[in-house]
Design an enzyme around this catalytic site. Sequence first.
Site, PDB file in Angstrom:
ATOM      1  N   GLY C 129      30.778 -60.223 -30.403  1.00 57.09           N
ATOM      2  CA  GLY C 129      31.234 -61.613 -30.284  1.00 57.09           C
ATOM      3  C   GLY C 129      30.263 -62.467 -29.510  1.00 57.09           C
ATOM      4  O   GLY C 129      30.427 -62.686 -28.310  1.00 57.09           O
ATOM      5  N   TYR C 130      29.243 -62.940 -30.188  1.00 55.84           N
ATOM      6  CA  TYR C 130      28.201 -63.750 -29.531  1.00 55.84           C
ATOM      7  C   TYR C 130      28.268 -65.205 -29.979  1.00 55.84           C
ATOM      8  O   TYR C 130      28.667 -66.085 -29.236  1.00 55.84           O
ATOM      9  CB  TYR C 130      26.827 -63.176 -29.865  1.00 55.84           C
ATOM     10  CG  TYR C 130      26.309 -62.156 -28.878  1.00 55.84           C
ATOM     11  CD1 TYR C 130      27.166 -61.273 -28.245  1.00 55.84           C
ATOM     12  CD2 TYR C 130      24.954 -62.071 -28.575  1.00 55.84           C
ATOM     13  CE1 TYR C 130      26.688 -60.332 -27.341  1.00 55.84           C
ATOM     14  CE2 TYR C 130      24.464 -61.141 -27.676  1.00 55.84           C
ATOM     15  CZ  TYR C 130      25.329 -60.276 -27.064  1.00 55.84           C
ATOM     16  OH  TYR C 130      24.843 -59.356 -26.183  1.00 55.84           O
ATOM     17  N   GLU C 250      18.405 -54.897 -30.275  1.00 52.28           N
ATOM     18  CA  GLU C 250      18.712 -55.413 -31.599  1.00 52.28           C
ATOM     19  C   GLU C 250      17.432 -55.651 -32.389  1.00 52.28           C
ATOM     20  O   GLU C 250      17.394 -55.508 -33.591  1.00 52.28           O
ATOM     21  CB  GLU C 250      19.506 -56.714 -31.463  1.00 52.28           C
ATOM     22  CG  GLU C 250      20.174 -57.145 -32.753  1.00 52.28           C
ATOM     23  CD  GLU C 250      20.976 -58.427 -32.607  1.00 52.28           C
ATOM     24  OE1 GLU C 250      21.075 -58.947 -31.487  1.00 52.28           O
ATOM     25  OE2 GLU C 250      21.481 -58.897 -33.625  1.00 52.28           O
ATOM     26  N   SER C 388      16.929 -66.789 -34.777  1.00 53.11           N
ATOM     27  CA  SER C 388      16.262 -67.179 -36.019  1.00 53.11           C
ATOM     28  C   SER C 388      14.757 -66.968 -35.872  1.00 53.11           C
ATOM     29  O   SER C 388      14.242 -66.867 -34.763  1.00 53.11           O
ATOM     30  CB  SER C 388      16.540 -68.645 -36.327  1.00 53.11           C
ATOM     31  OG  SER C 388      15.807 -69.469 -35.438  1.00 53.11           O
ATOM     32  N   ASN C 389      14.062 -66.893 -37.001  1.00 52.21           N
ATOM     33  CA  ASN C 389      12.630 -66.653 -36.920  1.00 52.21           C
ATOM     34  C   ASN C 389      11.898 -67.798 -36.234  1.00 52.21           C
ATOM     35  O   ASN C 389      10.834 -67.591 -35.655  1.00 52.21           O
ATOM     36  CB  ASN C 389      12.068 -66.371 -38.319  1.00 52.21           C
ATOM     37  CG  ASN C 389      12.471 -64.989 -38.801  1.00 52.21           C
ATOM     38  OD1 ASN C 389      13.434 -64.409 -38.289  1.00 52.21           O
ATOM     39  ND2 ASN C 389      11.740 -64.448 -39.757  1.00 52.21           N
ATOM     40  N   GLU C 390      12.489 -68.980 -36.284  1.00 48.99           N
ATOM     41  CA  GLU C 390      11.902 -70.087 -35.519  1.00 48.99           C
ATOM     42  C   GLU C 390      11.988 -69.774 -34.023  1.00 48.99           C
ATOM     43  O   GLU C 390      11.031 -69.996 -33.279  1.00 48.99           O
ATOM     44  CB  GLU C 390      12.622 -71.407 -35.823  1.00 48.99           C
ATOM     45  CG  GLU C 390      12.307 -72.021 -37.192  1.00 48.99           C
ATOM     46  CD  GLU C 390      13.031 -71.333 -38.344  1.00 48.99           C
ATOM     47  OE1 GLU C 390      13.945 -70.514 -38.086  1.00 48.99           O
ATOM     48  OE2 GLU C 390      12.684 -71.605 -39.509  1.00 48.99           O
TER      49      GLU C 390
END
Lengths: 375, 406, 403
Positions: C129-130, C250, C388-390
């Site tokens: 739950g993040y 992760e 995200s990759n950004e």
Amino acid sequence: MDFSFSEEQTLLRNTIQSFVQDNYDFDRRREIIQSDEGMSKDNWKQLAELGLLGVPFSENDGGLEFGSVETMIVAEEFGKGLVVEPYIQTVVTCGGFLRRASEAQRQEHLPGLISGDEIWAFAYAEPQGRFNLADIKVSAAKNGDEYTLNGDKCVVSAAPWAHKLIVSARTSGDQSDKNGISLFIVDKSSDGISTRDYKTVDGSMASEVSFENVKLNSSSLIGEEGNAYPLIELVADETIAALCAEAIGAMSVLNETTVEYCKTRKQFGQPIGKFQVLQHRMVDMFMQYEQSVSMTYMVNLKLEEEDLERSKAASGAKVQICNAAKFIGQSAVQLHGGMGMTDELNVGHYFKRLSMIETQLGNADHHLKKYSLAS
Amino acid sequence: MDLNFTKADQEFRDEVRDFIAENFSPENNTGQNIEKYHEVTSDQMKEGILSWHKKLYKKGWIAPHWPVEYGGVDWSITQRYIWDQECANAGTTPLIPFGLTMLGPVIIAFGNDHQKDWVLKGILSGDDWWCQGYSEPGAGSDLASLRTKAERDGDHYIVNGHKIWTTLAQYANWMFCLVRTSSEGKPQEGISFLLIDMNTPGIEVKPIITVDGGHEVNEVFLEDVRVPVENLVGEENMGWTIAKFLLGNERTGIAGVARSKKAIDKLKEIAKSELNNGEPLINDSSFNKKITELEVDLTALEYTELRTLAKESQGEGPGVESSILKIKGTEIQQKISELTLEAIGNYASPYITPLSVRNFGSNYLEVGPEHTQGVAQNYFGMRKTSIYGGSNEIQRNIIAKMVLGL
Amino acid sequence: MDLDFNQEDLDFRNEVKDFIKEFYTQEMKDELARSKNGSASKDLHLKWQKSLYEKGWIAPNWPEEHGGPGFTTTQKYIFETEMAHAGAPRTIPFGLSMVAPVLMEFGTEEQKKKFLPDILSSKVWWCQGYSEPGSGSDLASLQCKAEDKGDHYLVNGTKIWTTLAQHADMIFCLVRTSKTEKPQEGISFLLIDMKSPGIDIRPLITLDQSPAPYQEVNQVFFEDVKVPKENLVGEENKGWTYAKYLLEFERGNSYSPSLYRGIKKLKDIAKDTSIGNDKYLINDIDFVSKLNQCEIEVQALEFVELRIFSALSAGQRVGPESSILKCRGTELQQKIQELSVEAIGYWSSPFVLDTFANINEPSIGPDYAMTITPSYLNGRKTTIYAGSNEIQRNIISKAVLGL
């Protein structure tokens, strides 16, 4: 040279815009595509009443006698609304064949098409042929005044709704010869036709169509026997031009939606649209869009050119549209973050439609090769 | 909407073709021509450019994009398109843009009558060679941070400072310059637009040799240079407005579509004569694909430019959309130079510059087939195009702000 | 520096292969092949994890004292590679690789005793739950609130993108326990029983349209949910530290083995796809060159991974470099999915809602085509989730390049 739209063309655009506005908000569209029917017959009737199903046909045939620019306008606006009703399949593609058919065939078939009573689909693709329109195994054997049709067509777009099919079949020659291909008008309810209908990823429908000893009268042959390939190429290019227009419509909505989202979505205390890395991505989306608009105008204005020039224009435009569709679709999802991944936002639906346009009538690689051969 | 040439357009094309055939001989084309790169000495290059310029001036076609009353030509977009196309096909010498494309429209929009008279005349006739004094060592993409200072002293400004990347300043007798006349308010608000005679005492031009080995750009040092107040364009401290106006004009020409087409033709010729596993390189599917992608991209740009021109001819723009032309135009030019370099294989490596020719004699030129000469230099040289005229990153910022409203 | 395995490693590899052959049954393969998003039924995952548990291999990264197998770095690499090559089901990471390392590092003895064994045996299924609707990339801005009520916390708020929450017994949650100047400083790490009154799960249907109960993500609503104080991990308001610790795990996994498998599958498709004239897509040089380009990039990534593995086995910590793996791994995965869609041509278009149903009905087009477009669509998430990759590039530019 002139790139402006006439008053009449602007009026046409307004008509379609209000049709889309009135009938195609996101929830309404969802209802339509989730229904068993998969399209709205009411909408189809309405398009007929607006005269839109007669756009490309001569006044003699009961049409509006408009040109490719008008078709482009219709397709672009439908692209903005993600309209699923099979306009391009029926009017542009099958209509493209029919308006070049014999007087008798036009008289027999066009009234039903223009009035909205009959939907048409073009059955051309075969499992082994990929994007090669000449790779045809479906055979039409002649016997006296009759042809017998046998074989399988795959992923025939709009076929579940269609009353009539136009089928490309081999009347002579080897599997991928350009000579020996003929076109037939086939009633979908004929004996020997079986279909497997299904939904497609982009919310439309298609069928696998099998022909088993389907008997056709020779009056169902379009043009001369064995010489249909140039006409197929011509109509395929016209269809590509319309698909490009549909694509730029969809792209414009995706770009606007994305910019709007990035202006309102806040992270780290500011709208994410303030981050330069995202700004530049959106600028690249915008440039891809503008380049696609240019190519769409170009191909639609070159459809009357001689074969090689026209086919080069269509392939060039398709390449640009495929690349832009991929970039804009993927970027729009990325910039919407998790929300872009959900079925609840329209972004994903536009992305899916654009992804399917990439494949229709040949992807970028296919058309790069064609373009290079035409240069 | 249509793409057709009218009969009049076709006649115009014939007229253009005839004119070029009569007045332009490729042998004289020494300016910025890759093939002849090694033969060009500075003075020949200047002469080549000026000789073509003067012929166009005589014909009245030197400034097609200027209003007729200032010496322009009343061409439709189709005619302008035809003109560009034919010039590129014939490979005519590119004209120097600083007067014709950049300063001319500025003077027409912002200059006083006196300036309109002498500046425009000198540009049209080719008697004046202008250069552009914008960038400074500390002011690149952030142009507004420029520090070259102009202080009022009676009816003169005293200018002190340092400009950089000044293209072909070595030939110029005039420079248009952005200078700081006030340090109050936002940096943009204290900038003025000055015309400076390059022969004024206190100006020193120092060459910069770039990665391609060429001498195209310079540093210009200004020390207590006295500039008459009448050489101020517009009002004091409105230079930024003028500069922005100018940048918009600069970008429309920058797409270079017709010339890129020609360069692709050339690339294809090279790819036909270069062998790859015993076969012409053009038959290599992977290489061919790269060329085709480029052609498609260029066609898209061509129609984007035509759409922009069409808007312009209806009195709109050139809008910020012209930033697209700059970005795509330069990206394509760079890509062509990259593929050409790739095409010539091993012969990319011999290093030939005007200097090496002078030092080692003309035998030095015989390394590799003729079509390989200057290709590597051109590739390196083309890297500048995505940096100058407002870097492509800055152009994207402009679009993000002005078009997308971000 | 060398690339060879020693005899022991080779023996271990055979053991792994044998294990897979025995326990990854055809039935499981068939079921997983019909998945649009990489997950199958809860039963399948539990069955697979149970066999790994019994073999002692369920948690390759755990220390032996907690039940880890004590693999060397090379063995871990071999294990992961073989699993990926075989396309074995992934182990659900939320318990095993996420909450467990946090508990081992920051949990009380009691928490360790209570939770770790059940994670190991897969008796308890965890979810994470993040993210919240308003807190995506900017995770620290989260609003889900836990109020101190003496012996328990009262939790109110919403979590989103909660993967496989529909199966979960427990959720580990980042919650706000204090409003501080710096948002990071008021966050705590709570363990919440999913059966607590006041929790409501709503499926989120994603682009691939996997229908419930096969949906991948959910929204989880908390309304006056009581959580016992003993379920707080570490100290109150220190949750951000634990979250960062977890994020490293992760991101730290390797991508190249499964990417190689993706390429192999793609090649098989290209061999099977007719392009007319008795030719197949694998004969099409344009397609093959894209495929090769992809394979070369995967190899480059593989060697980045090997370098990191080697640093790890020398006892060094993986830093922000793991962001490179996340960026390149996910982007290459997307590229392979994209090429797969391209490969199947018109067969990318038919849509099947429930790919697990009607298992006996013949597919439209080749069997493998059914899940390719949904997987492509689903795969777009990978450059968005887990930072995200950004954001990853921001991390690299800040922490590695010092910008």
